[in-house]
Design a protein around this motif. Structure first.
Motif, PDB file in Angstrom:
ATOM      1  N   LEU A 219     -29.604 -26.551 -13.059  1.00 40.20           N
ATOM      2  CA  LEU A 219     -30.550 -26.199 -14.118  1.00 40.20           C
ATOM      3  C   LEU A 219     -30.736 -24.692 -14.229  1.00 40.20           C
ATOM      4  CD1 LEU A 219     -33.175 -29.039 -13.580  1.00 40.20           C
ATOM      5  CD2 LEU A 219     -31.563 -28.821 -15.473  1.00 40.20           C
ATOM      6  N   ALA A 220     -30.750 -24.004 -13.095  1.00 37.13           N
ATOM      7  CA  ALA A 220     -30.953 -22.550 -13.110  1.00 37.13           C
ATOM      8  C   ALA A 220     -29.778 -21.839 -13.786  1.00 37.13           C
ATOM      9  CB  ALA A 220     -31.157 -22.026 -11.697  1.00 37.13           C
ATOM     10  N   HIS A 221     -28.555 -22.285 -13.530  1.00 32.72           N
ATOM     11  CA  HIS A 221     -27.399 -21.659 -14.185  1.00 32.72           C
ATOM     12  C   HIS A 221     -27.480 -21.829 -15.696  1.00 32.72           C
ATOM     13  CE1 HIS A 221     -25.167 -20.264 -10.755  1.00 32.72           C
ATOM     14  NE2 HIS A 221     -25.228 -21.454 -10.171  1.00 32.72           N
ATOM     15  N   THR A 222     -27.867 -22.999 -16.134  1.00 34.94           N
ATOM     16  CA  THR A 222     -28.022 -23.244 -17.573  1.00 34.94           C
ATOM     17  C   THR A 222     -29.108 -22.357 -18.150  1.00 34.94           C
ATOM     18  OG1 THR A 222     -27.260 -25.521 -17.337  1.00 34.94           O
ATOM     19  CG2 THR A 222     -28.543 -25.004 -19.310  1.00 34.94           C
ATOM     20  N   LYS A 223     -30.240 -22.260 -17.453  1.00 34.52           N
ATOM     21  CA  LYS A 223     -31.361 -21.441 -17.929  1.00 34.52           C
ATOM     22  C   LYS A 223     -30.968 -19.968 -17.953  1.00 34.52           C
ATOM     23  CE  LYS A 223     -34.821 -22.714 -19.002  1.00 34.52           C
ATOM     24  NZ  LYS A 223     -35.299 -23.020 -20.386  1.00 34.52           N
ATOM     25  N   LEU A 224     -30.217 -19.505 -16.967  1.00 36.82           N
ATOM     26  CA  LEU A 224     -29.784 -18.107 -16.958  1.00 36.82           C
ATOM     27  C   LEU A 224     -28.878 -17.797 -18.150  1.00 36.82           C
ATOM     28  CD1 LEU A 224     -29.195 -17.548 -13.150  1.00 36.82           C
ATOM     29  CD2 LEU A 224     -30.905 -16.410 -14.589  1.00 36.82           C
ATOM     30  N   ARG A 225     -27.995 -18.723 -18.524  1.00 40.01           N
ATOM     31  CA  ARG A 225     -27.161 -18.524 -19.712  1.00 40.01           C
ATOM     32  C   ARG A 225     -28.041 -18.428 -20.957  1.00 40.01           C
ATOM     33  NH1 ARG A 225     -23.723 -21.995 -16.898  1.00 40.01           N
ATOM     34  NH2 ARG A 225     -24.533 -23.835 -17.977  1.00 40.01           N
ATOM     35  N   GLU A 226     -29.048 -19.298 -21.034  1.00 40.02           N
ATOM     36  CA  GLU A 226     -29.977 -19.255 -22.175  1.00 40.02           C
ATOM     37  C   GLU A 226     -30.705 -17.916 -22.224  1.00 40.02           C
ATOM     38  OE1 GLU A 226     -32.754 -22.515 -22.113  1.00 40.02           O
ATOM     39  OE2 GLU A 226     -31.139 -23.986 -21.911  1.00 40.02           O
ATOM     40  N   LEU A 227     -31.136 -17.422 -21.077  1.00 37.46           N
ATOM     41  CA  LEU A 227     -31.842 -16.143 -21.030  1.00 37.46           C
ATOM     42  C   LEU A 227     -30.928 -14.992 -21.444  1.00 37.46           C
ATOM     43  CD1 LEU A 227     -33.973 -16.556 -17.784  1.00 37.46           C
ATOM     44  CD2 LEU A 227     -34.775 -16.578 -20.160  1.00 37.46           C
ATOM     45  N   ASP A 228     -29.659 -15.052 -21.042  1.00 35.30           N
ATOM     46  CA  ASP A 228     -28.707 -14.018 -21.458  1.00 35.30           C
ATOM     47  C   ASP A 228     -28.564 -14.018 -22.977  1.00 35.30           C
ATOM     48  OD1 ASP A 228     -28.275 -13.184 -18.860  1.00 35.30           O
ATOM     49  OD2 ASP A 228     -26.428 -14.358 -18.608  1.00 35.30           O
TER      50      ASP A 228
ATOM     51  N   ILE B 177     -46.399 -30.726  -7.681  1.00 33.97           N
ATOM     52  CA  ILE B 177     -47.069 -29.903  -8.701  1.00 33.97           C
ATOM     53  C   ILE B 177     -46.758 -28.430  -8.476  1.00 33.97           C
ATOM     54  CG2 ILE B 177     -49.325 -29.159  -9.558  1.00 33.97           C
ATOM     55  CD1 ILE B 177     -50.223 -32.126  -9.066  1.00 33.97           C
ATOM     56  N   ASP B 178     -46.675 -27.999  -7.224  1.00 34.37           N
ATOM     57  CA  ASP B 178     -46.275 -26.614  -6.945  1.00 34.37           C
ATOM     58  C   ASP B 178     -44.881 -26.331  -7.510  1.00 34.37           C
ATOM     59  OD1 ASP B 178     -48.630 -25.975  -5.627  1.00 34.37           O
ATOM     60  OD2 ASP B 178     -47.791 -26.257  -3.615  1.00 34.37           O
ATOM     61  N   ILE B 179     -43.964 -27.272  -7.325  1.00 29.76           N
ATOM     62  CA  ILE B 179     -42.608 -27.108  -7.853  1.00 29.76           C
ATOM     63  C   ILE B 179     -42.641 -27.117  -9.376  1.00 29.76           C
ATOM     64  CG2 ILE B 179     -40.332 -28.193  -8.005  1.00 29.76           C
ATOM     65  CD1 ILE B 179     -40.786 -29.096  -5.055  1.00 29.76           C
ATOM     66  N   LEU B 180     -43.437 -27.985  -9.950  1.00 33.29           N
ATOM     67  CA  LEU B 180     -43.608 -28.051 -11.407  1.00 33.29           C
ATOM     68  C   LEU B 180     -44.078 -26.708 -11.943  1.00 33.29           C
ATOM     69  CD1 LEU B 180     -44.282 -29.717 -14.152  1.00 33.29           C
ATOM     70  CD2 LEU B 180     -46.546 -29.852 -13.169  1.00 33.29           C
ATOM     71  N   ARG B 181     -45.078 -26.135 -11.322  1.00 40.33           N
ATOM     72  CA  ARG B 181     -45.623 -24.859 -11.787  1.00 40.33           C
ATOM     73  C   ARG B 181     -44.621 -23.719 -11.600  1.00 40.33           C
ATOM     74  NH1 ARG B 181     -51.628 -24.321  -9.779  1.00 40.33           N
ATOM     75  NH2 ARG B 181     -51.677 -22.758 -11.400  1.00 40.33           N
ATOM     76  N   PHE B 182     -43.887 -23.750 -10.486  1.00 42.44           N
ATOM     77  CA  PHE B 182     -42.844 -22.750 -10.264  1.00 42.44           C
ATOM     78  C   PHE B 182     -41.794 -22.842 -11.366  1.00 42.44           C
ATOM     79  CE2 PHE B 182     -38.724 -21.437  -8.643  1.00 42.44           C
ATOM     80  CZ  PHE B 182     -39.008 -20.187  -8.130  1.00 42.44           C
ATOM     81  N   ALA B 183     -41.376 -24.060 -11.670  1.00 43.29           N
ATOM     82  CA  ALA B 183     -40.368 -24.274 -12.709  1.00 43.29           C
ATOM     83  C   ALA B 183     -40.877 -23.787 -14.067  1.00 43.29           C
ATOM     84  CB  ALA B 183     -39.978 -25.748 -12.770  1.00 43.29           C
ATOM     85  N   GLN B 184     -42.154 -24.008 -14.350  1.00 39.14           N
ATOM     86  CA  GLN B 184     -42.726 -23.517 -15.602  1.00 39.14           C
ATOM     87  C   GLN B 184     -42.684 -21.990 -15.641  1.00 39.14           C
ATOM     88  OE1 GLN B 184     -46.534 -25.600 -15.351  1.00 39.14           O
ATOM     89  NE2 GLN B 184     -45.992 -26.798 -17.164  1.00 39.14           N
ATOM     90  N   GLN B 185     -43.010 -21.349 -14.522  1.00 37.79           N
ATOM     91  CA  GLN B 185     -42.969 -19.886 -14.474  1.00 37.79           C
ATOM     92  C   GLN B 185     -41.552 -19.362 -14.649  1.00 37.79           C
ATOM     93  OE1 GLN B 185     -44.919 -18.874 -10.779  1.00 37.79           O
ATOM     94  NE2 GLN B 185     -46.925 -18.790 -11.748  1.00 37.79           N
ATOM     95  N   ALA B 186     -40.567 -20.151 -14.228  1.00 42.29           N
ATOM     96  CA  ALA B 186     -39.164 -19.764 -14.382  1.00 42.29           C
ATOM     97  C   ALA B 186     -38.671 -20.036 -15.794  1.00 42.29           C
ATOM     98  CB  ALA B 186     -38.296 -20.511 -13.368  1.00 42.29           C
ATOM     99  N   GLY B 187     -39.521 -20.599 -16.648  1.00 47.17           N
ATOM    100  CA  GLY B 187     -39.178 -20.804 -18.041  1.00 47.17           C
ATOM    101  C   GLY B 187     -38.640 -22.174 -18.393  1.00 47.17           C
ATOM    102  N   PHE B 188     -38.685 -23.099 -17.458  1.00 45.01           N
ATOM    103  CA  PHE B 188     -38.207 -24.443 -17.749  1.00 45.01           C
ATOM    104  C   PHE B 188     -39.183 -25.183 -18.648  1.00 45.01           C
ATOM    105  CE2 PHE B 188     -35.902 -23.620 -13.780  1.00 45.01           C
ATOM    106  CZ  PHE B 188     -34.619 -23.970 -14.162  1.00 45.01           C
ATOM    107  N   THR B 189     -38.634 -25.944 -19.580  1.00 44.41           N
ATOM    108  CA  THR B 189     -39.458 -26.793 -20.438  1.00 44.41           C
ATOM    109  C   THR B 189     -39.866 -28.026 -19.641  1.00 44.41           C
ATOM    110  OG1 THR B 189     -37.581 -28.094 -21.237  1.00 44.41           O
ATOM    111  CG2 THR B 189     -38.130 -26.075 -22.476  1.00 44.41           C
ATOM    112  N   LEU B 190     -40.831 -28.759 -20.176  1.00 43.83           N
ATOM    113  CA  LEU B 190     -41.244 -29.985 -19.489  1.00 43.83           C
ATOM    114  C   LEU B 190     -40.091 -30.982 -19.426  1.00 43.83           C
ATOM    115  CD1 LEU B 190     -44.903 -30.506 -20.710  1.00 43.83           C
ATOM    116  CD2 LEU B 190     -44.095 -29.576 -18.543  1.00 43.83           C
TER     117      LEU B 190
END
Length: 141
Positions: A85-94, A49-62
């Motif tokens: 997943l982080a590389h993909t999310k960073l491209r999305e954020l860019d 759950i800690d990892i889940l919440r961290f991932a949510q804060q990083a902007g990951f969808t469920l």
């Protein structure tokens, strides 16, 4: 360690019991064992759950979080999962940042428009890319 009830997990994590049940149904949290019909969680669920919440804060969808937990082979280390997943999310954020900058430019340009009638205003999508040209109507400042 002793198994935890859903109430104990909720209290330790600050997540409502309904959310915990939802995460189970969505396949994000593993289904806990049942003792006399009640959920009995392994204490390791707290870390998940800690990892889940961290991932949510990083902007990951469920759905992305589900992929993080279950979308890779069991031999794929967590660090590899995060990196992919982080590389993909960073491209999305860019891409999102570029979109936000275009929106900001359009809004700033529109604030310079002083046109009284829409027929006089020359604001258009091309105006954003040529922000210096901007509004050329008779009331533009």
């Amino acid at each position: 360690m002793k198994p935890l009830s859903i109430g104990q997990v909720a209290k330790r994590t600050g997540i409502r019991t309904s959310a915990l049940r939802y995460y189970e149904e969505a396949g994000i949290l593993p289904a806990p064992a049942r003792v006399a019909g009640r959920r009995s969680y392994d204490p390791d669920v707290i870390r998940r759950i800690d990892i889940l919440r961290f991932a949510q804060q990083a902007g990951f969808t469920l759905e992305e979080i589900k992929t993080l937990f279950r979308g890779f082979g069991t031999d794929t280390p967590l660090s590899t999962r995060w990196q992919r997943l982080a590389h993909t999310k960073l491209r999305e954020l860019d891409e999102q940042a570029e979109r936000i900058q275009r929106m900001r430019s359009a809004l700033e340009l529109s604030l310079k428009c002083g046109c009284v009638r829409i027929e006089e205003c020359s604001l258009s999508p091309s105006s954003v890319s040529h922000a210096n040209d901007g509004c050329r109507g008779s009331r533009c400042s």
